[in-house]
Scaffold this motif. Structure first.
Motif, PDB file in Angstrom:
ATOM      1  N   SER A  17      32.185  33.672  -7.315  1.00 59.37           N
ATOM      2  CA  SER A  17      31.216  32.801  -6.623  1.00 59.37           C
ATOM      3  C   SER A  17      29.841  33.254  -6.463  1.00 59.37           C
ATOM      4  O   SER A  17      29.422  33.744  -5.619  1.00 59.37           O
ATOM      5  CB  SER A  17      31.894  32.294  -5.118  1.00 59.37           C
ATOM      6  N   ALA A  31      31.188  28.758 -12.186  1.00 60.54           N
ATOM      7  CA  ALA A  31      32.272  27.708 -12.266  1.00 60.54           C
ATOM      8  C   ALA A  31      32.933  28.113 -11.101  1.00 60.54           C
ATOM      9  O   ALA A  31      33.571  27.238 -10.613  1.00 60.54           O
ATOM     10  CB  ALA A  31      33.325  28.039 -13.741  1.00 60.54           C
ATOM     11  N   ALA A  32      33.299  29.223 -10.617  1.00 62.27           N
ATOM     12  CA  ALA A  32      33.997  29.689  -9.512  1.00 62.27           C
ATOM     13  C   ALA A  32      33.310  28.903  -8.068  1.00 62.27           C
ATOM     14  O   ALA A  32      33.881  28.254  -7.437  1.00 62.27           O
ATOM     15  CB  ALA A  32      34.404  31.059  -9.094  1.00 62.27           C
ATOM     16  N   TYR A  34      31.054  26.465  -8.280  1.00 60.80           N
ATOM     17  CA  TYR A  34      31.151  24.914  -8.536  1.00 60.80           C
ATOM     18  C   TYR A  34      32.447  24.382  -8.015  1.00 60.80           C
ATOM     19  O   TYR A  34      32.413  23.577  -7.190  1.00 60.80           O
ATOM     20  CB  TYR A  34      30.726  24.601  -9.949  1.00 60.80           C
ATOM     21  N   GLN A  35      33.604  25.007  -8.587  1.00 65.57           N
ATOM     22  CA  GLN A  35      35.037  24.528  -7.971  1.00 65.57           C
ATOM     23  C   GLN A  35      35.180  24.569  -6.702  1.00 65.57           C
ATOM     24  O   GLN A  35      35.886  23.741  -6.023  1.00 65.57           O
ATOM     25  CB  GLN A  35      35.965  25.241  -8.878  1.00 65.57           C
ATOM     26  N   LYS A  36      34.577  25.659  -5.996  1.00 68.28           N
ATOM     27  CA  LYS A  36      34.836  25.937  -4.588  1.00 68.28           C
ATOM     28  C   LYS A  36      34.263  25.040  -3.847  1.00 68.28           C
ATOM     29  O   LYS A  36      34.646  24.693  -2.636  1.00 68.28           O
ATOM     30  CB  LYS A  36      34.675  27.301  -4.518  1.00 68.28           C
ATOM     31  N   ASP A  39      32.725  20.541  -5.372  1.00 64.78           N
ATOM     32  CA  ASP A  39      33.524  19.327  -5.230  1.00 64.78           C
ATOM     33  C   ASP A  39      33.117  18.199  -6.221  1.00 64.78           C
ATOM     34  O   ASP A  39      33.054  17.177  -5.944  1.00 64.78           O
ATOM     35  CB  ASP A  39      33.913  18.969  -3.783  1.00 64.78           C
ATOM     36  N   LYS A  40      32.731  18.539  -7.472  1.00 67.42           N
ATOM     37  CA  LYS A  40      32.333  17.606  -8.575  1.00 67.42           C
ATOM     38  C   LYS A  40      31.107  16.859  -8.234  1.00 67.42           C
ATOM     39  O   LYS A  40      30.571  15.983  -8.617  1.00 67.42           O
ATOM     40  CB  LYS A  40      33.291  16.703  -8.823  1.00 67.42           C
ATOM     41  N   GLU A  72      25.418  20.148 -16.993  1.00 68.64           N
ATOM     42  CA  GLU A  72      26.694  20.963 -17.491  1.00 68.64           C
ATOM     43  C   GLU A  72      26.233  22.006 -18.301  1.00 68.64           C
ATOM     44  O   GLU A  72      25.132  21.754 -19.048  1.00 68.64           O
ATOM     45  CB  GLU A  72      27.534  19.883 -17.980  1.00 68.64           C
ATOM     46  N   ASP A  78      32.958  24.500 -16.277  1.00 71.34           N
ATOM     47  CA  ASP A  78      32.385  23.945 -14.918  1.00 71.34           C
ATOM     48  C   ASP A  78      31.240  24.759 -14.356  1.00 71.34           C
ATOM     49  O   ASP A  78      30.698  24.665 -13.338  1.00 71.34           O
ATOM     50  CB  ASP A  78      33.477  24.264 -13.726  1.00 71.34           C
TER      51      ASP A  78
END
Length: 117
Positions: A17, A31-32, A34-36, A39-40, A72, A78
């Motif tokens: 992260s 990406a880690a 962003y995903q963590k 939340d989109k 993006e 991600d």
């Protein structure tokens, strides 16, 4: 013995992260991260604590007067980018080269933060 397929991690900070501040002032959100934490989210507000030299990124689902659009990655996935050159200049932050920073979630302020120290 059974064979297992190795799937290589891409990039220096794959799976971590991190926020990378590029030489041109763009912020690259792993990406880690962003995903963590995002939340989109499609937008982010940039904050700066001059005393502690910390940068905050507050995820936003809708645009605000202070938000920037998260772009993006052209490579897909991600990873997200945000233009931060004007923000860094206004805060008096000058980077000679790209740097990666370990980021963490600040629950009280509802933002991702990292220290420039």
């Amino acid at each position: 013995m059974a064979f297992e397929t190795y799937v290589p991690q891409r990039g220096r900070s794959a799976g971590k992260s991190t926020i990378r501040v590029l030489k041109n002032g763009n912020f690259s959100i792993s990406a880690a991260a962003y995903q963590k934490w995002f939340d989109k989210a499609n937008y982010v507000e940039l904050l700066f604590d001059s005393r502690s030299r910390k940068v905050g990124l507050r995820p936003r689902n809708k645009p605000t007067r202070a938000s920037y659009k998260l772009r993006e990655s052209p490579q897909g996935g991600d990873r997200r980018y945000v233009s931060g050159a004007q923000f860094l200049e206004a805060c008096g932050v000058k980077l000679r080269k790209a740097r990666s920073f370990d980021a963490k979630w600040n629950e009280r302020l509802k933002l991702v933060e990292f220290s420039l120290k």
